[in-house]
Write an enzyme that holds these catalytic residues in place. Structure first.
Site, mmCIF file in Angstrom:
data_model
loop_
_atom_site.group_PDB
_atom_site.id
_atom_site.type_symbol
_atom_site.label_atom_id
_atom_site.label_comp_id
_atom_site.label_asym_id
_atom_site.label_seq_id
_atom_site.Cartn_x
_atom_site.Cartn_y
_atom_site.Cartn_z
ATOM 1 N N CYS A 74 93.060 96.164 -23.724
ATOM 2 C CA CYS A 74 91.920 95.477 -24.330
ATOM 3 C C CYS A 74 90.974 96.433 -25.066
ATOM 4 O O CYS A 74 91.269 96.857 -26.177
ATOM 5 C CB CYS A 74 91.179 94.670 -23.261
ATOM 6 S SG CYS A 74 90.126 93.366 -23.960
ATOM 7 N N HIS A 115 95.018 91.401 -19.106
ATOM 8 C CA HIS A 115 94.448 91.811 -17.830
ATOM 9 C C HIS A 115 95.193 91.093 -16.714
ATOM 10 O O HIS A 115 96.228 90.489 -16.921
ATOM 11 C CB HIS A 115 92.961 91.431 -17.773
ATOM 12 C CG HIS A 115 92.147 91.986 -18.888
ATOM 13 N ND1 HIS A 115 91.733 93.292 -18.922
ATOM 14 C CD2 HIS A 115 91.660 91.405 -20.018
ATOM 15 C CE1 HIS A 115 91.014 93.492 -20.018
ATOM 16 N NE2 HIS A 115 90.960 92.372 -20.701
ATOM 17 N N ARG A 172 86.106 83.316 -28.581
ATOM 18 C CA ARG A 172 86.816 84.128 -27.591
ATOM 19 C C ARG A 172 88.183 83.517 -27.319
ATOM 20 O O ARG A 172 88.330 82.296 -27.221
ATOM 21 C CB ARG A 172 86.029 84.224 -26.279
ATOM 22 C CG ARG A 172 84.737 85.010 -26.399
ATOM 23 C CD ARG A 172 84.241 85.479 -25.049
ATOM 24 N NE ARG A 172 85.051 86.564 -24.511
ATOM 25 C CZ ARG A 172 84.901 87.850 -24.855
ATOM 26 N NH1 ARG A 172 84.013 88.209 -25.741
ATOM 27 N NH2 ARG A 172 85.664 88.773 -24.291
#
Length: 248
Positions: free
Chosen positions: A96, A193, A130
């Site tokens: 990320c 993640h 997002r």
């Protein structure tokens, strides 16, 4: 004389770039190294610190834009060292926020430009939406890759890198080309993640194998009983199945 089987793992910027549980990737590498009969040693590098003279695996996690700003100057100073190590085949996993900074630049949604270090031929542009949710992607090298994304940056790869995987569920690098992550030599970069490695042991084993070959000339795991191997495989597969059943 006891054979040296030490593998050194370096976590980059754990203070600023570890907000989504990416420390779990280091824990997986430590445990799997022990299973294979190696002796893991974990060191941390934070801004202003002294970069270790010898390291075998580098791991970096995600962080907020503010964290990227804090480390950017220090990261630029490290750039020649990290580029040399990447070119030399040192295995790295960057997730990320650090994935973005391993590219050429990250341009925030507000128009601020955070320079990257250019190890990966890519650029990232901040968006106003997002990209959040569980992801399933498919890699020719690692098979199905499961994880969780939470980012507003949209990353576009150049010709100097290959995508890590193709998206089957979720968004990945951006909303346009169905790619996820990037690969350069033994550098693995991803938005995922969760942590990534508990759900995807093939990637963990890739990093371990490349580190061992680079340091010792070969990867030679200590033989384990069939019962032990079956149990290890079962636990990893349970984690993957659970991840695969989660909705977007």
């Amino acid at each position: 004389m006891t054979e040296d089987r030490t593998i050194k793992i370096l976590q980059l910027y754990p203070r600023e770039m570890n907000i989504y549980g990416d420390w779990g990737n280091v824990l997986v590498l430590k445990q799997r190294l022990k299973w294979y009969g190696y002796s893991p040693v974990v060191e941390e590098y934070n801004a202003g610190g002294e970069f270790p003279a010898d390291v075998d695996i580098i791991v970096g996690g995600g962080g907020q834009d503010s964290g990227q700003v804090v480390i950017q100057q220090d990261l630029q100073q490290l750039a020649p060292t990290l580029q040399r190590l990447a070119d030399d085949g040192l295995p790295m996993l960057v997730i990320c926020g650090l994935y973005q900074l391993f590219g050429r630049f990250f341009k925030t949604h507000e128009g601020d430009l955070i320079p990257g270090i250019g190890i990966l031929d890519m650029e990232t542009h901040g968006g106003d939406v997002r990209l959040i949710g569980n992801v399933l992607s498919l890699s020719k090298e690692f098979g199905e890759i499961h994880g969780y994304e939470n980012h507003s940056g949209q990353t576009f790869l150049g010709p100097g890198v290959e995508p890590l995987a193709e998206i089957r569920k979720g968004e990945g690098n951006n909303t346009k080309d169905s790619t996820e992550g990037a690969r350069y030599k033994n550098v693995v970069a991803s938005y995922l993640h969760g942590s990534l490695l508990p759900k995807n042991p093939a990637i963990a084993d890739f990093l371990i194998e490349k580190a061992a070959i680079r340091k010792f000339g070969s990867f030679s795991p200590v033989p384990r009983s069939e019962e032990d191997l079956a149990q290890l495989s079962k636990l990893s597969e349970m984690a993957r199945q659970h991840a695969g059943q989660r909705p977007r």
